[in-house]
Design a protein around this motif. Structure first.
Motif, PDB file in Angstrom:
ATOM      1  N   THR A 195      -7.290  -0.334  -1.787  1.00  0.00           N
ATOM      2  CA  THR A 195      -7.376   0.692  -2.826  1.00  0.00           C
ATOM      3  C   THR A 195      -7.569   2.077  -2.233  1.00  0.00           C
ATOM      4  O   THR A 195      -6.952   3.054  -2.680  1.00  0.00           O
ATOM      5  CB  THR A 195      -8.538   0.374  -3.793  1.00  0.00           C
ATOM      6  N   ALA A 196      -8.410   2.173  -1.226  1.00  0.00           N
ATOM      7  CA  ALA A 196      -8.648   3.466  -0.576  1.00  0.00           C
ATOM      8  C   ALA A 196      -7.363   3.997   0.052  1.00  0.00           C
ATOM      9  O   ALA A 196      -7.072   5.199  -0.035  1.00  0.00           O
ATOM     10  CB  ALA A 196      -9.736   3.326   0.486  1.00  0.00           C
ATOM     11  N   GLY A 197      -6.570   3.118   0.670  1.00  0.00           N
ATOM     12  CA  GLY A 197      -5.312   3.548   1.276  1.00  0.00           C
ATOM     13  C   GLY A 197      -4.302   4.016   0.240  1.00  0.00           C
ATOM     14  O   GLY A 197      -3.610   5.016   0.442  1.00  0.00           O
ATOM     15  N   VAL A 198      -4.212   3.302  -0.876  1.00  0.00           N
ATOM     16  CA  VAL A 198      -3.269   3.688  -1.935  1.00  0.00           C
ATOM     17  C   VAL A 198      -3.615   5.076  -2.482  1.00  0.00           C
ATOM     18  O   VAL A 198      -2.745   5.942  -2.632  1.00  0.00           O
ATOM     19  CB  VAL A 198      -3.282   2.640  -3.064  1.00  0.00           C
ATOM     20  N   ALA A 247      21.109  12.793  -4.132  1.00  0.00           N
ATOM     21  CA  ALA A 247      21.164  12.219  -2.783  1.00  0.00           C
ATOM     22  C   ALA A 247      20.050  12.764  -1.904  1.00  0.00           C
ATOM     23  O   ALA A 247      19.361  12.013  -1.199  1.00  0.00           O
ATOM     24  CB  ALA A 247      22.524  12.493  -2.153  1.00  0.00           C
ATOM     25  N   GLU A 248      19.841  14.078  -1.960  1.00  0.00           N
ATOM     26  CA  GLU A 248      18.810  14.687  -1.120  1.00  0.00           C
ATOM     27  C   GLU A 248      17.416  14.295  -1.587  1.00  0.00           C
ATOM     28  O   GLU A 248      16.529  14.009  -0.768  1.00  0.00           O
ATOM     29  CB  GLU A 248      18.961  16.212  -1.137  1.00  0.00           C
ATOM     30  N   LEU A 249      17.212  14.246  -2.892  1.00  0.00           N
ATOM     31  CA  LEU A 249      15.898  13.861  -3.431  1.00  0.00           C
ATOM     32  C   LEU A 249      15.554  12.417  -3.080  1.00  0.00           C
ATOM     33  O   LEU A 249      14.434  12.117  -2.652  1.00  0.00           O
ATOM     34  CB  LEU A 249      15.879  14.054  -4.953  1.00  0.00           C
ATOM     35  N   SER A 250      16.517  11.522  -3.265  1.00  0.00           N
ATOM     36  CA  SER A 250      16.252  10.110  -2.974  1.00  0.00           C
ATOM     37  C   SER A 250      16.072   9.886  -1.476  1.00  0.00           C
ATOM     38  O   SER A 250      15.209   9.096  -1.063  1.00  0.00           O
ATOM     39  CB  SER A 250      17.389   9.235  -3.509  1.00  0.00           C
ATOM     40  N   SER A 251      16.855  10.575  -0.658  1.00  0.00           N
ATOM     41  CA  SER A 251      16.723  10.421   0.791  1.00  0.00           C
ATOM     42  C   SER A 251      15.353  10.889   1.258  1.00  0.00           C
ATOM     43  O   SER A 251      14.711  10.226   2.082  1.00  0.00           O
ATOM     44  CB  SER A 251      17.824  11.215   1.501  1.00  0.00           C
ATOM     45  N   TYR A 252      14.896  12.017   0.731  1.00  0.00           N
ATOM     46  CA  TYR A 252      13.579  12.510   1.135  1.00  0.00           C
ATOM     47  C   TYR A 252      12.475  11.582   0.635  1.00  0.00           C
ATOM     48  O   TYR A 252      11.480  11.363   1.332  1.00  0.00           O
ATOM     49  CB  TYR A 252      13.341  13.922   0.601  1.00  0.00           C
ATOM     50  N   THR A 253      12.653  11.019  -0.556  1.00  0.00           N
ATOM     51  CA  THR A 253      11.647  10.100  -1.089  1.00  0.00           C
ATOM     52  C   THR A 253      11.524   8.858  -0.216  1.00  0.00           C
ATOM     53  O   THR A 253      10.417   8.405   0.099  1.00  0.00           O
ATOM     54  CB  THR A 253      11.998   9.695  -2.527  1.00  0.00           C
ATOM     55  N   VAL A 254      12.664   8.301   0.195  1.00  0.00           N
ATOM     56  CA  VAL A 254      12.628   7.115   1.050  1.00  0.00           C
ATOM     57  C   VAL A 254      12.061   7.467   2.424  1.00  0.00           C
ATOM     58  O   VAL A 254      11.330   6.664   3.030  1.00  0.00           O
ATOM     59  CB  VAL A 254      14.032   6.496   1.181  1.00  0.00           C
ATOM     60  N   TYR A 255      12.373   8.676   2.902  1.00  0.00           N
ATOM     61  CA  TYR A 255      11.790   9.105   4.180  1.00  0.00           C
ATOM     62  C   TYR A 255      10.271   9.175   4.073  1.00  0.00           C
ATOM     63  O   TYR A 255       9.544   8.740   4.977  1.00  0.00           O
ATOM     64  CB  TYR A 255      12.348  10.470   4.576  1.00  0.00           C
ATOM     65  N   ARG A 256       9.777   9.695   2.960  1.00  0.00           N
ATOM     66  CA  ARG A 256       8.333   9.754   2.753  1.00  0.00           C
ATOM     67  C   ARG A 256       7.742   8.349   2.596  1.00  0.00           C
ATOM     68  O   ARG A 256       6.598   8.102   2.984  1.00  0.00           O
ATOM     69  CB  ARG A 256       8.002  10.608   1.534  1.00  0.00           C
ATOM     70  N   TRP A 257       8.511   7.432   2.022  1.00  0.00           N
ATOM     71  CA  TRP A 257       8.055   6.043   1.940  1.00  0.00           C
ATOM     72  C   TRP A 257       7.920   5.463   3.345  1.00  0.00           C
ATOM     73  O   TRP A 257       6.961   4.751   3.648  1.00  0.00           O
ATOM     74  CB  TRP A 257       9.038   5.232   1.101  1.00  0.00           C
ATOM     75  N   GLU A 258       8.888   5.785   4.211  1.00  0.00           N
ATOM     76  CA  GLU A 258       8.807   5.348   5.609  1.00  0.00           C
ATOM     77  C   GLU A 258       7.568   5.936   6.282  1.00  0.00           C
ATOM     78  O   GLU A 258       6.844   5.237   7.000  1.00  0.00           O
ATOM     79  CB  GLU A 258      10.068   5.786   6.350  1.00  0.00           C
ATOM     80  N   ILE A 286       0.837  -1.203   0.000  1.00  0.00           N
ATOM     81  CA  ILE A 286       0.000   0.000   0.000  1.00  0.00           C
ATOM     82  C   ILE A 286       0.868   1.248   0.000  1.00  0.00           C
ATOM     83  O   ILE A 286       0.649   2.190  -0.777  1.00  0.00           O
ATOM     84  CB  ILE A 286      -0.950   0.000   1.217  1.00  0.00           C
ATOM     85  N   ALA A 287       1.883   1.270   0.887  1.00  0.00           N
ATOM     86  CA  ALA A 287       2.764   2.430   0.972  1.00  0.00           C
ATOM     87  C   ALA A 287       3.548   2.639  -0.320  1.00  0.00           C
ATOM     88  O   ALA A 287       3.677   3.771  -0.809  1.00  0.00           O
ATOM     89  CB  ALA A 287       3.724   2.265   2.153  1.00  0.00           C
ATOM     90  N   THR A 288       4.072   1.550  -0.884  1.00  0.00           N
ATOM     91  CA  THR A 288       4.896   1.667  -2.089  1.00  0.00           C
ATOM     92  C   THR A 288       4.063   2.091  -3.290  1.00  0.00           C
ATOM     93  O   THR A 288       4.471   2.975  -4.072  1.00  0.00           O
ATOM     94  CB  THR A 288       5.590   0.331  -2.378  1.00  0.00           C
ATOM     95  N   ALA A 289       2.887   1.484  -3.459  1.00  0.00           N
ATOM     96  CA  ALA A 289       2.014   1.877  -4.569  1.00  0.00           C
ATOM     97  C   ALA A 289       1.546   3.318  -4.407  1.00  0.00           C
ATOM     98  O   ALA A 289       1.452   4.070  -5.392  1.00  0.00           O
ATOM     99  CB  ALA A 289       0.819   0.930  -4.646  1.00  0.00           C
ATOM    100  N   GLY A 290       1.254   3.718  -3.166  1.00  0.00           N
ATOM    101  CA  GLY A 290       0.828   5.096  -2.927  1.00  0.00           C
ATOM    102  C   GLY A 290       1.922   6.093  -3.268  1.00  0.00           C
ATOM    103  O   GLY A 290       1.664   7.137  -3.891  1.00  0.00           O
ATOM    104  N   ILE A 291       3.160   5.787  -2.855  1.00  0.00           N
ATOM    105  CA  ILE A 291       4.278   6.669  -3.167  1.00  0.00           C
ATOM    106  C   ILE A 291       4.521   6.720  -4.673  1.00  0.00           C
ATOM    107  O   ILE A 291       4.808   7.784  -5.252  1.00  0.00           O
ATOM    108  CB  ILE A 291       5.551   6.206  -2.438  1.00  0.00           C
ATOM    109  N   ALA A 292       4.409   5.569  -5.358  1.00  0.00           N
ATOM    110  CA  ALA A 292       4.616   5.535  -6.809  1.00  0.00           C
ATOM    111  C   ALA A 292       3.601   6.428  -7.527  1.00  0.00           C
ATOM    112  O   ALA A 292       3.955   7.203  -8.431  1.00  0.00           O
ATOM    113  CB  ALA A 292       4.525   4.099  -7.313  1.00  0.00           C
ATOM    114  N   LEU A 293       2.338   6.326  -7.122  1.00  0.00           N
ATOM    115  CA  LEU A 293       1.323   7.201  -7.726  1.00  0.00           C
ATOM    116  C   LEU A 293       1.547   8.659  -7.325  1.00  0.00           C
ATOM    117  O   LEU A 293       1.276   9.574  -8.110  1.00  0.00           O
ATOM    118  CB  LEU A 293      -0.071   6.747  -7.297  1.00  0.00           C
ATOM    119  N   GLY A 294       2.035   8.860  -6.106  1.00  0.00           N
ATOM    120  CA  GLY A 294       2.364  10.223  -5.685  1.00  0.00           C
ATOM    121  C   GLY A 294       3.455  10.834  -6.543  1.00  0.00           C
ATOM    122  O   GLY A 294       3.425  12.033  -6.858  1.00  0.00           O
ATOM    123  N   LEU A 295       4.427  10.018  -6.940  1.00  0.00           N
ATOM    124  CA  LEU A 295       5.490  10.504  -7.821  1.00  0.00           C
ATOM    125  C   LEU A 295       4.941  10.884  -9.198  1.00  0.00           C
ATOM    126  O   LEU A 295       5.445  11.824  -9.831  1.00  0.00           O
ATOM    127  CB  LEU A 295       6.575   9.436  -7.964  1.00  0.00           C
TER     128      LEU A 295
END
Length: 249
Positions: free
Chosen positions: A125-128, A179-190, A54-63
């Motif tokens: 689906t609602a969570g994603v 580095a900063e973009l990827s770090s923030y993205t993974v933080y948001r995934w967390e 759910i978290a990964t699919a949500g972040i992917a759609l967020g991107l």
């Protein structure tokens, strides 16, 4: 702080007096030992995987929302701004995108989840969709701030010499901000993993929905096991972020 504490009726000593302390100790005592039945652990593993999904699919759609909005709204990538003043059309588009991102991130994912549970029904689906909308707004805003706060000399030179917006981004801004973009993205995934657990309490599926059921049944051992798994998931996300920082640093 004192007026704020009074306004919020902050009285932590109530946890340690009379019936409250007895109920707290009884509830915490039920956590030991954590549940470890084979069928239960299998269910927890399945729901943990669903939570991560759910978290990964949500972040992917967020991107999908955040990246185009960032590229179109970042002033540092504006060709018309090279002359010193952005064109009216570009300025209006940039401001409209920024307002859109503000609107998305202003509504908490829990509220989006309540809306989508009524639209698409109970389930992941609602969570994603809830995570995608809220985190799309957050990512788009922070991505733009990161790009505009860095050194824009390379990207400006590329734009002045005829390169397009995407070329200026990939060859000028991305290398120095990766580095900063990827770090923030993974933080948001967390953060999305944590959010997906909370969203489960309103019927959005995953580990949170099972945690809600166990808490309502006062099954402390099951709650303890799921909390430990939840801590492990967040630790894994933190280790992933550290690895990416070292790899891209």
């Amino acid at each position: 702080m004192w007026p704020l504490l009074v306004a919020t009726e902050f009285r932590p000593w109530l946890l340690f007096g009379g019936p409250s302390s007895e109920a707290t100790l009884r509830f915490l005592g039920a956590f030991i030992p954590p549940a470890h039945g084979a069928d239960f652990l299998l269910m927890v593993a399945r729901e943990s995987w669903r939570t991560v999904a759910i978290a990964t699919a949500g972040i992917a759609l967020g991107l999908v929302i955040a990246l185009p909005a960032t590229l179109l709204s970042a002033r540092v990538l504006s060709i018309s701004a090279l002359s010193g003043r952005m064109s009216t059309h570009s300025a209006l588009l940039r401001q409209a995108l920024r307002w859109g991102l503000i609107a998305l991130r202003s509504i908490p994912e829990l509220v989006w989840a309540l809306v989508f549970v009524r639209v698409v029904g109970l389930g992941p689906t609602a969570g994603v969709l809830a995570i995608a909308l809220t985190y799309g707004g957050m990512l788009g805003k922070v991505y733009g701030d990161i790009l505009e706060s860095g050194d824009a000399a390379v990207s400006v030179n590329l734009l002045r010499n005829g390169c397009g917006r995407l070329q200026a981004f990939f060859y000028g801004l991305l290398p120095q901000n990766a580095a900063e973009l990827s770090s923030y993205t993974v933080y948001r995934w967390e953060c999305a993993i944590r959010s997906s657990v909370v969203l489960g309490f309103v019927g959005a599926g995953g580990l949170g929905q099972q945690l809600d059921s166990s808490m309502k049944m006062f099954a402390g051992g099951e709650v303890a096991t799921m909390l430990l798994v939840f801590v492990a998931l967040v630790w894994l996300a933190d280790r992933t972020s550290s690895f990416l920082r070292r790899a891209l640093g």
